[in-house]
Each structure stands twice: as structure tokens, then as C-alpha cells.
Design a protein around this motif. Structure first.
Motif, short mmCIF file in Angstrom:
data_model
loop_
_atom_site.label_atom_id
_atom_site.label_comp_id
_atom_site.label_asym_id
_atom_site.label_seq_id
_atom_site.Cartn_x
_atom_site.Cartn_y
_atom_site.Cartn_z
N GLY A 203 5.46 -0.90 -18.75
CA GLY A 203 4.57 -1.53 -17.98
C GLY A 203 5.41 -1.70 -16.38
N GLY A 204 6.09 -2.13 -16.01
CA GLY A 204 6.98 -2.03 -15.16
C GLY A 204 7.15 -1.55 -13.54
N ARG A 205 6.91 -0.05 -14.67
CA ARG A 205 6.53 0.98 -13.49
C ARG A 205 5.19 0.80 -12.64
NH1 ARG A 205 10.87 2.89 -16.12
NH2 ARG A 205 12.98 4.34 -14.70
N GLN A 206 3.63 0.41 -13.96
CA GLN A 206 3.12 0.77 -13.04
C GLN A 206 2.77 -0.60 -12.84
OE1 GLN A 206 0.33 3.40 -14.08
NE2 GLN A 206 -0.69 1.60 -12.24
N VAL A 207 2.72 -1.91 -12.53
CA VAL A 207 2.62 -2.96 -11.55
C VAL A 207 3.63 -2.46 -10.56
CG1 VAL A 207 4.60 -4.81 -10.94
CG2 VAL A 207 3.29 -4.62 -12.86
N MET A 208 4.78 -1.13 -9.86
CA MET A 208 5.10 -1.34 -9.15
C MET A 208 4.34 -0.01 -8.29
SD MET A 208 7.36 -4.11 -8.70
CE MET A 208 7.69 -3.67 -7.10
N ARG A 209 3.77 0.56 -9.04
CA ARG A 209 3.09 1.57 -8.82
C ARG A 209 1.49 1.12 -7.96
NH1 ARG A 209 4.97 4.87 -12.79
NH2 ARG A 209 2.86 4.45 -14.66
N ASP A 210 0.58 0.04 -8.17
CA ASP A 210 0.42 -0.73 -8.04
C ASP A 210 0.45 -1.53 -6.42
OD1 ASP A 210 -2.06 0.24 -10.38
OD2 ASP A 210 -1.69 -1.22 -11.77
N VAL A 211 1.45 -2.22 -7.11
CA VAL A 211 2.01 -3.22 -5.65
C VAL A 211 2.17 -1.74 -4.11
CG1 VAL A 211 4.16 -4.54 -4.88
CG2 VAL A 211 3.04 -4.86 -6.75
N GLU A 212 2.06 -0.51 -4.60
CA GLU A 212 3.07 0.56 -3.19
C GLU A 212 1.51 0.99 -3.30
OE1 GLU A 212 5.39 1.94 -2.17
OE2 GLU A 212 6.95 1.17 -3.02
N ALA A 213 0.91 0.78 -4.04
CA ALA A 213 -0.80 1.77 -3.89
C ALA A 213 -1.43 0.47 -2.83
CB ALA A 213 -1.48 1.53 -5.12
N CYS A 214 -2.06 -0.89 -3.34
CA CYS A 214 -1.69 -1.70 -1.90
C CYS A 214 -1.38 -2.06 -0.51
CB CYS A 214 -1.82 -3.54 -2.69
SG CYS A 214 -2.46 -3.29 -3.86
N ILE A 215 0.37 -1.40 -0.65
CA ILE A 215 0.90 -1.34 0.36
C ILE A 215 0.34 -0.50 1.39
CG2 ILE A 215 3.57 -0.81 1.30
CD1 ILE A 215 4.93 -2.36 -1.25
N ARG A 216 0.18 1.37 0.71
CA ARG A 216 -0.09 2.34 1.58
C ARG A 216 -1.49 1.98 2.11
NH1 ARG A 216 2.21 4.39 -2.48
NH2 ARG A 216 0.69 4.46 -4.02
N SER A 291 7.28 -8.96 -1.01
CA SER A 291 8.47 -8.90 -1.36
C SER A 291 9.49 -7.67 -1.43
CB SER A 291 9.38 -10.05 -2.36
OG SER A 291 8.52 -9.48 -3.26
N HIS A 292 9.09 -6.88 -1.50
CA HIS A 292 9.45 -5.66 -2.06
C HIS A 292 9.02 -4.65 -0.65
CE1 HIS A 292 9.51 -1.33 -3.88
NE2 HIS A 292 8.17 -0.82 -3.52
N ASP A 293 7.84 -4.99 0.27
CA ASP A 293 8.08 -4.35 1.28
C ASP A 293 9.34 -4.72 2.48
OD1 ASP A 293 7.55 -1.41 2.13
OD2 ASP A 293 5.47 -2.59 3.06
N THR A 294 9.64 -5.76 3.00
CA THR A 294 9.98 -6.37 3.58
C THR A 294 11.74 -6.29 3.36
OG1 THR A 294 9.80 -9.17 3.38
CG2 THR A 294 8.21 -7.86 4.69
N THR A 295 11.93 -6.71 2.56
CA THR A 295 13.31 -6.35 1.88
C THR A 295 13.93 -4.90 1.72
OG1 THR A 295 13.19 -6.46 -0.45
CG2 THR A 295 13.29 -7.97 -0.40
N THR A 296 12.68 -4.16 1.38
CA THR A 296 13.00 -2.83 1.05
C THR A 296 13.69 -2.41 2.69
OG1 THR A 296 12.09 -2.43 -0.55
CG2 THR A 296 11.52 -0.55 0.98
N ALA A 297 12.50 -2.53 3.70
CA ALA A 297 12.98 -2.34 4.80
C ALA A 297 13.77 -3.19 5.64
CB ALA A 297 11.15 -2.39 5.68
N ALA A 298 14.65 -4.01 5.41
CA ALA A 298 15.92 -4.45 6.03
C ALA A 298 16.70 -4.58 4.86
CB ALA A 298 15.58 -6.72 5.43
N THR A 299 17.17 -3.31 4.01
CA THR A 299 17.91 -3.34 3.24
C THR A 299 18.08 -1.69 4.11
OG1 THR A 299 17.82 -4.39 1.02
CG2 THR A 299 19.25 -2.19 1.23
N VAL A 300 17.21 -1.42 4.21
CA VAL A 300 17.28 0.86 4.51
C VAL A 300 17.95 0.67 5.89
CG1 VAL A 300 15.55 2.51 5.29
CG2 VAL A 300 15.94 0.62 3.33
N ALA A 301 17.45 -0.26 6.82
CA ALA A 301 18.25 -0.91 8.61
C ALA A 301 19.43 -1.53 7.79
CB ALA A 301 17.46 -1.67 8.80
N ALA A 302 19.64 -2.09 7.09
CA ALA A 302 21.62 -2.24 7.56
C ALA A 302 21.94 -1.57 6.61
CB ALA A 302 21.35 -3.41 6.30
N VAL A 303 21.77 -0.65 5.96
CA VAL A 303 22.26 0.69 5.45
C VAL A 303 23.02 2.12 6.33
CG1 VAL A 303 22.55 2.76 3.74
CG2 VAL A 303 21.70 0.41 2.85
#
Length: 485
Positions: A203-216, A291-303
Motif C-alpha cells: 500500500g505504501g509503495r502504491q502511494v509513492m508510485r501515485d506521487v511519482e506519477a503526479c511529479i512526472r 516534500s518527497h521531490d524537494t528533499t530528494t533533490a537536496a539530498t542528492v546535491a549534498a551527496v
């Protein structure tokens, strides 16, 4: 802090300028700009026109923007000044750069501007704070503020720390990992429990797949709900999210839990009122996406920057290890001062949200330049973070800029504004910083990593910036871990 790390001049192009050697960039440099005026100023107004570039027929300068992001906007600034325009797929966009121009739009003293995000990203944020204006926006923002106070943040952080620790246990060492995809997956694990109180199961993975679909869908060129298109998939995804949340809100209102949905569901305003079920659903969908997209981008930049600058990585790791094995709380994260400097400098160089969108609701002007009603305005805060008049040697990675003794971010209130400013300043900025720092703290304690001196990430700028190659890296067990010499 008692140690100091000297600025590290790794052999890499600055992110905002990277990519000039690629064949596509040489081709873009030869394409005609076709300069012109945005609109004729009203006779007798004393205003000047906005100058800019039409670019190629139909596509305009869109490829330039996707390819170079803030570097393209810097070029507009240098060619046409702090208020310019460019064309993309038949639409003209005003670009506002520099602290004075940005401040004039964000201050919005004559109420000429409203949020322009719905015109750009589509309906996926409808009902969320980013898509709202006026009294409704202010009322909802004031009520939601309590969901981002420190007592609430402690609950979210506890869940995120548990999930990032469990998630990193599955990351391999000794073979390449593509950081962008791995961090996105890790963010999904941290998001579902912290925000919804549900595990990262089917269920949690489906939530995030739906979130990713909106982002794309935010960057989709074909904005018709035809079967098989990103727009159609996002519409179905948002409906699934809305239906799931509508079922979950009544339970969240009565359970004594500390996930974000439960906290928001229990919020009561000074007048005794609370958000309706549709309001909670809309605010939750917006929060999940943003919160998912922006924090991912910030973390990737710092890595990326920690891998390019090993001295800073060692210093940050030593500070994280020094806190011992006590549970990480908000106060503990605040004490990780090196990590704070690194994250701030990383999102200065590669801002997760380098623009803010506004729309003129009537004829107005910016710094004496006529802007007609209905005009979209891109407020380029990411450009301000790269201006040499605000930041010495602006493309150098130097986290000490943010140290109290130097305070380069304080030279102007809009020199560093990765979370925006004004009434639409990101309400979740403290939550986002906690999530990014908790992820990096766990990474530093478990792994070490580096990139070859010859490697330069080529950033693409679609919805949010990310390395086009996925940022491949080989992780090694961190020094100081049990069993590691």
C-alpha cells in the motif's frame, strides 16, 4: 566548532554552468535568439518594455532552460538585465533576477501578483498552499503551522530515522549505486510512515508510485488526459490518492498518533474550527508531492558535493559519529553544525526549487518595466544564489560561507532563498531540512564515498534538478563502523 576545513577546489565545473562541452550545447549556442519586446508600454506611462528572446519557432528557448536551468537565466540577466522574457512552446515567461527585482515581486505591495504554479504544474497541487491565495490561503496556513512545530517534528523525525536506518541496511557496497533512484526510494520509505502513518508495504509503495506519477506530469508537454499519456496517468493517480486519504482522515482524526496526517486531522483553529475532509485531502496530496521531490533533490546535491569534497565529508562524519548511539532528535540534528553548513551550501549551488512562479492579475511594472495582465513571471531565486555581487567566487563549494563569522547569506535577505520568501515561503522548510539531514547523517555513519576528480555531474532541469546519469557511486563501509579499521 573547533576545526576548520579549507574551501575545496575540486576539478569540476560549477553546476549552474556545467555542460558547455556537450555537442547539444554547441548546437544551442548557434540557434537564433530572435530578441524582441514583450509588450508595448501604455502611452505616457513612462515605463520601459521588457526585452527578451523568442528563440526557435514553437519550442522557443525551452531546450536551453531544461539543459542549463539557472545558467540560462543568468544569460538572460546578462543580456537583458534583471527583468527579461523568454518563450517556451508558445508561452512567454518573464524572468526576474537579482535581489531588487525579486524583492519587488515577492513583496507584492500593490497586490498585482498571485501564485502562478497552477498555470505551470497543472492541477496536482489544487487545494494545497502553493496553489492558494488570499484569505483562504492565510487561514489554512495559520492552522497548518502547528503541524510543523517542534513537538510535531519530533514525532516525524523519530519515524524517519527508524526508516532511513532500515532502508540503508539494504544498500550494497563495492558496486555502483545510482544515487538519484536510491535516494528517491529511500525518501518513499521515510515519507509514508512519517506523513501517513502507514508502512512502506504494498500500500505504501502504491502511494509513492501515485506521487511519482503526479511529479512526472508536472513537466509533461502534452497536457491532455488521453490514455497512455503522463497527464492521464497522473489524473488517475491523484484520484487514487484522494480516495485513500478520504478513507484515512476519519480514523486519523481520532487516533492518538504522531504522523503528519493524524496531527493535521486533529488541528483546531482559534475559533474552534478545523479543516474539512476535502481540505485535509488536498493539503496532504500537496505535502506528499512537495516534500518527497524537494528533499530528494537536496539530498542528492549534498551527496554529490560530499563525494567531490572528501575533507568536508570526513568533518561531517566525525561530527555525526561523535553524537554516539543515542536516538537522534531535533536538538541532536541542530547540533550537527557541519552538516547544516554543507546542506545550505549544496542547495545554494543546486537549489531544489530555483524558481517561484507568479502571475500578474493586472497591468503592473517591475523595476520600471511594463508587465501586462495575465503574464507569467518566473522569480529566479536560484540565480541570486550564484551572483558574484552577492557571493564571492560564487561557483566554488565553500560551506564556511554560512558560518556565523562570515554570514555571506545575510548580505541581502534574498541572497539565499531556497525556501522562497513572503506569504508563500515554504511552510515545511524545517521538516524538509530535518529529513535531508537525518538521511545524510545515517549515510555518513554507514558509508563513505567519492567521485573521480574528472567526474562532473551533468544536471538536468525539468521539474527539479538532478544528475542526468543518476549519479553512480561505489559505497564503502565508513571508517569507524564496527568491524571496520
Amino acid at each position: 566548532m573547533t576545526t576548520r576545513t579549507e574551501p575545496d577546489r575540486a576539478a569540476s565545473s560549477p553546476p549552474a554552468e556545467a555542460g558547455a562541452a556537450h555537442w547539444l550545447d554547441a548546437l544551442l549556442d548557434r540557434m537564433p535568439r530572435r530578441p524582441g519586446e514583450l509588450a508595448a508600454p501604455p502611452p505616457g506611462s513612462g515605463l520601459g518594455p521588457v526585452h527578451g528572446d523568442r528563440g526557435l519557432p514553437v519550442v522557443g528557448m525551452g531546450v536551453h532552460m531544461v539543459r542549463h536551468g539557472p545558467a540560462f537565466q543568468l544569460q538572460l540577466l546578462r543580456r537583458h538585465g534583471p527583468v527579461s522574457w523568454w518563450q517556451v512552446f508558445g508561452r512567454r515567461v518573464v524572468a526576474v533576477c537579482g535581489p531588487e527585482a525579486v524583492q519587488e515581486v515577492l513583496a507584492n505591495r500593490d497586490k498585482a501578483f498571485v501564485t502562478g504554479w497552477p498555470d505551470v504544474v497543472g492541477p496536482w497541487f489544487d487545494g494545497g498552499l502553493l496553489a492558494m491565495d488570499g484569505p483562504g490561503h492565510l487561514a489554512d496556513r495559520r492552522l497548518l503551522q502547528a503541524a510543523y512545530g517542534e513537538p510535531a517534528l519530533e514525532g516525524y523525525l523519530r519515524r524517519m530515522v527508524e526508516d532511513v536506518t532500515a532502508g540503508l541496511a539494504d544498500w550494497p557496497t563495492g558496486r555502483p549505486v545510482r544515487v538519484v533512484g536510491a535516494i528517491r526510494e529511500l525518501s518513499g520509505q521515510m515519507t509514508t510512515r512519517a506523513l501517513l502513518g502507514v508502512p512502506y508495504d504494498a500500500g505504501g509503495r502504491q502511494v509513492m508510485r501515485d506521487v511519482e506519477a503526479c511529479i512526472r506530469a508536472e513537466s509533461a508537454l502534452l497536457r491532455l488526459a488521453l490514455p497512455g499519456t503522463a497527464w492521464h496517468r497522473a489524473g488517475r493517480a491523484r484520484r487514487r490518492l484522494a480516495a485513500r486519504l478520504a478513507r484515512a482522515v476519519p480514523q486519523a482524526r481520532v487516533r492518538a498518533d504522531d504522523d503528519f496526517l493524524s496531527v493535521v486531522g486533529r488541528l483546531v483553529g482559534p475559533d474552534g474550527g478545523r479543516l474539512t475532509l476535502p481540505q485535509v485531502v488536498d493539503h496532504m496530496i500537496f505535502t506528499l508531492i512537495a516534500s518527497h521531490d524537494t528533499t530528494t533533490a537536496a539530498t542528492v546535491a549534498a551527496v554529490y558535493f560530499l563525494g567531490k569534497h572528501p575533507g568536508w565529508q570526513r568533518r561531517a562524519r566525525a561530527e555525526s559519529n561523535a553524537r554516539g548511539d543515542a536516538p537522534l532528535d531535533v536538538a541532536g540534528l541542530h547540533r550537527l553544525e557541519t552538516l547544516e553548513l554543507v546542506v545550505k551550501e549544496s542547495i545554494r549551488l543546486v537549489s531544489p526549487s530555483p524558481i517561484l512562479m507568479r502571475r500578474a492579475v493586472r497591468d503592473t511594472d517591475i523595476l520600471g518595466h511594463h508587465v501586462p495582465a495575465g503574464q507569467l513571471v518566473s522569480v529566479c531565486t536560484g540565480v541570486n544564489q550564484l551572483l558574484p555581487e552577492l557571493w564571492p567566487d560564487p561557483h566554488r563549494f565553500d560551506p564556511e560561507r554560512f558560518a556565523e563569522a562570515r554570514g555571506e547569506d545575510r548580505v541581502h535577505r534574498l541572497a539565499w532563498a531556497p525556501f522562497g520568501a513572503g506569504q508563500h515561503k515554504c511552510i515545511g522548510m524545517h521538516f524538509g531540512m530535518l529529513k535531508v539531514k537525518a538521511t545524510l547523517d545515517a549515510l555518513l555513519r554507514r558509508f563513505e564515498w567519492s567521485f573521480p576528480a574528472s567526474y562532473t555531474a551533468r544536471w538536468r532541469f525539468t521539474s527539479l534538478p538532478a544528475p542526468a546519469d543518476g549519479l553512480p557511486v561505489v559505497l564503502r563501509p565508513a571508517p569507524g563502523r564496527p568491524g571496520v579499521s
